[in-house]
Design a protein around this motif. Structure first.
Motif, short mmCIF file in Angstrom:
data_model
loop_
_atom_site.label_atom_id
_atom_site.label_comp_id
_atom_site.label_asym_id
_atom_site.label_seq_id
_atom_site.Cartn_x
_atom_site.Cartn_y
_atom_site.Cartn_z
N ASP A 165 0.80 -1.22 0.00
CA ASP A 165 0.00 0.00 0.00
C ASP A 165 0.83 1.27 0.00
OD1 ASP A 165 -2.45 -1.43 0.10
OD2 ASP A 165 -3.31 0.23 1.23
N TYR A 181 -1.41 8.72 4.94
CA TYR A 181 -1.02 7.34 5.28
C TYR A 181 0.38 7.30 5.88
CZ TYR A 181 0.08 2.37 4.49
OH TYR A 181 0.46 1.06 4.63
N SER A 240 -9.31 -0.15 4.95
CA SER A 240 -9.23 -0.42 3.51
C SER A 240 -10.63 -0.46 2.89
CB SER A 240 -8.51 -1.75 3.26
OG SER A 240 -7.17 -1.70 3.70
N ARG A 278 -7.45 6.83 4.81
CA ARG A 278 -6.03 6.49 4.65
C ARG A 278 -5.25 6.77 5.93
NH1 ARG A 278 -2.96 3.66 1.38
NH2 ARG A 278 -1.57 5.31 0.67
N GLN A 286 -5.92 3.92 8.12
CA GLN A 286 -5.20 2.77 7.57
C GLN A 286 -3.72 2.82 7.96
OE1 GLN A 286 -4.62 2.59 3.28
NE2 GLN A 286 -5.44 0.51 3.24
N PHE A 335 -7.81 -0.82 -2.84
CA PHE A 335 -8.11 -0.89 -1.42
C PHE A 335 -9.01 -2.07 -1.09
CE2 PHE A 335 -7.65 3.74 -2.38
CZ PHE A 335 -6.44 3.93 -1.73
N ASN A 376 -7.72 -5.56 -0.33
CA ASN A 376 -7.12 -5.80 0.98
C ASN A 376 -8.07 -6.52 1.93
OD1 ASN A 376 -4.84 -4.44 0.15
ND2 ASN A 376 -5.36 -2.53 1.17
#
Length: 496
Positions: free
Chosen positions: A24, A53, A88, A104, A107, A166, A169
């Motif tokens: 990712d 992220y 995700s 994000r 995540q 995404f 995942n």
């Protein structure tokens, strides 16, 4: 299943989820144009899809590593995996760019919970003199996942749309959770305290530093950006002082750095993170902008790097258990630097792409000599009860190196474009995935060629650090500690 095979089963289960994190970090770059179009976003907005992220991933790593020591690496890893998987799903169903950025960020925090635990588990379930092979597999998974990101991203975006980078995942995350529940042992924990001041200062310092480095180029390295970077360094310096003065249990045990190999391995992994990040930027601009390749075809040029890394890393990892720690790592850094020079030479409008791809295969050999052995060297002498803290430090170094490499290569790229195309302006072609007009091909290629040499400086720093590694202590010196650790692991495994 025999006892001897259980550690490898546990490692395999962990890597199913951990590979998603590395993937990712690079998969989104290919999808940025499609995300911009699909969510009607600006360039600044879509940059934050990655920045959010990385910020929430990098900032808490020291803290999340210590959480594993206190609550058990399996437990913290599985909580992180749930957070990452649900985030995700949120990313894949986001209806606007602001929702995607928020998802994000969540995540990234899930990734921060997971990452230190993988190394901590390896440290605890493999004896020190057998850890090289395990770290070779771990390091190979990191390297391959980072390099496969653009390929997977390009395939998904072209076939089923950007949301699936995404959504894919989710089933993998569910599988990873089931495997971890079944195969990863519940290891013994220690009654650690969490040092609230250290948590606050470390997270704030890393956040300010990472944000400043990430956003510096976007803000033309303004006074505000430099003040933010300076503030980040000042807060981190204060964090180190408080850790040294802490009479209880600090978040980061500075005593870990008394182990010379651990300290040097952190320098090496930071250099590696910076080098890999700095390599890909000019390389992809060249392949897409100068040679006119699609994102998918450009990623496939780098496919040999991922394949060879995956093959070489476990082999070198096993051999490195019996070799002096400086041998493979130093050769790897120097070989990587040589291939970077090769890329620079090949960045011309009429070079042979097969030669570029062949060079990536040699880089794969170099990568295989670095990722696994460095991880094994870093964890070799770590006290088992502080394996999470050590893993947090190591992965923080890797992340900070990656951010530094990204910031440095971006600034140098703009400078070289301005030097070779003064009438165009540094930002004119930045982020373009279309073929550059023929009249600009030669100067643009020269700018990329010069920019592409930057990783050499990082790699030589890594090589110098590796040359100074000390030989491992004989296995007998750690036999008793290893036996106790393995007995705890086997007992816990039998209860799962």
């Amino acid at each position: 299943m025999t006892v001897e095979r259980k550690p490898w089963s546990a490692l395999g289960a962990l890597l199913v989820g951990f590979s998603l994190i590395s993937l990712d970090m690079s998969v989104v770059a290919v999808a940025n144009p499609a995300i911009m179009e699909g969510l009607k976003a600006t360039v600044t907005d879509v940059i934050w899809v990655t920045s959010a992220y990385l910020l929430t991933y990098a900032a808490p790593l020291l803290f999340t590593g210590r959480l594993g020591d206190r609550y058990g690496p399996k437990n913290v890893y599985m909580v992180g995996l749930v957070v990452f998987t649900l985030a995700s799903l949120w990313c894949g169903t986001a209806g606007n760019i602001h929702m995607l950025i928020a998802a994000r960020a969540v995540q990234g925090f899930g990734a921060a919970l997971m990452t230190p635990q993988t190394m901590a588990v390896v440290t605890k379930i493999f004896p020190a003199d057998k850890r090289g092979a395990a770290m070779g597999v771990w390091g190979g998974a990191v390297g391959v996942s980072l390099l496969l990101g653009p390929i997977v991203g390009g395939l998904l975006v072209d076939s089923v749309g950007w949301k699936w980078i995404f959504l894919i995942n989710v089933p993998i995350g569910v599988l990873a959770f089931a495997l971890s529940w079944k195969l990863v042992p519940a290891l013994a924990t220690e009654p650690h305290t969490l040092d609230p001041l250290g948590v606050l200062l470390s997270c704030a310092g890393v956040f300010l530093l990472v944000y400043g480095l990430q956003e510096g180029n976007n803000h033309d390295w303004s006074t505000g950006i430099w003040l933010m970077i300076g503030a980040g360094l000042a807060v981190l310096a204060l964090f180190v002082v408080t850790q040294a003065l802490n009479k209880g249990e600090p978040l980061m045990r500075l005593s870990l750095f008394r182990d010379r190999n651990f300290a040097l391995a952190n320098v090496g992994i930071a250099a590696m993170g910076a080098s890999v990040t700095a390599l890909t930027v000019p390389a992809y601009f060249f392949l897409e902008g100068v040679r006119g390749l699609s994102s998918m075809k450009a990623a496939l040029v780098f496919a040999p790097l991922a394949i060879v890394t995956g093959i070489v890393a476990p082999i070198v990892g096993k051999l490195s258990d019996k070799a002096h720690p400086r041998i493979f790592t130093t050769i790897g850094f120097v070989l990587f630097a040589v291939t970077v020079v090769g890329y620079s030479v090949l960045m011309t409008p009429d070079s042979k792409l097969w030669m570029f791809s062949a060079t990536t295969a040699v880089t794969g050999v170099a990568n295989g000599m670095i990722w696994g052995p460095l991880g094994a060297i870093a964890t070799r002498n770590l006290p088992v009860q502080h394996s999470g803290a050590g893993s947090g430090i190591y992965n923080t170094s890797r992340q900070l190196g990656s951010v530094l490499g990204s910031a440095a290569i971006g600034a140098l790229f703009v400078d070289r474009i301005s030097a070779h195309l003064p009438g165009i302006g540094g930002g004119h072609f930045e982020g373009s995935t279309t073929k550059i007009p023929s009249m600009f091909l030669d100067p643009y290629s020269k700018a990329l060629s010069e920019t592409g040499l930057l990783p050499v400086a990082f790699l030589l720093l890594g090589a110098v650090a590796c040359v100074m590694f000390l030989r491992f202590a004989p296995p007998q010196a750690r036999e008793d500690a290893g036996d106790i650790t393995l007995q705890k692991v086997h007992d816990a495994t039998g209860q799962v």
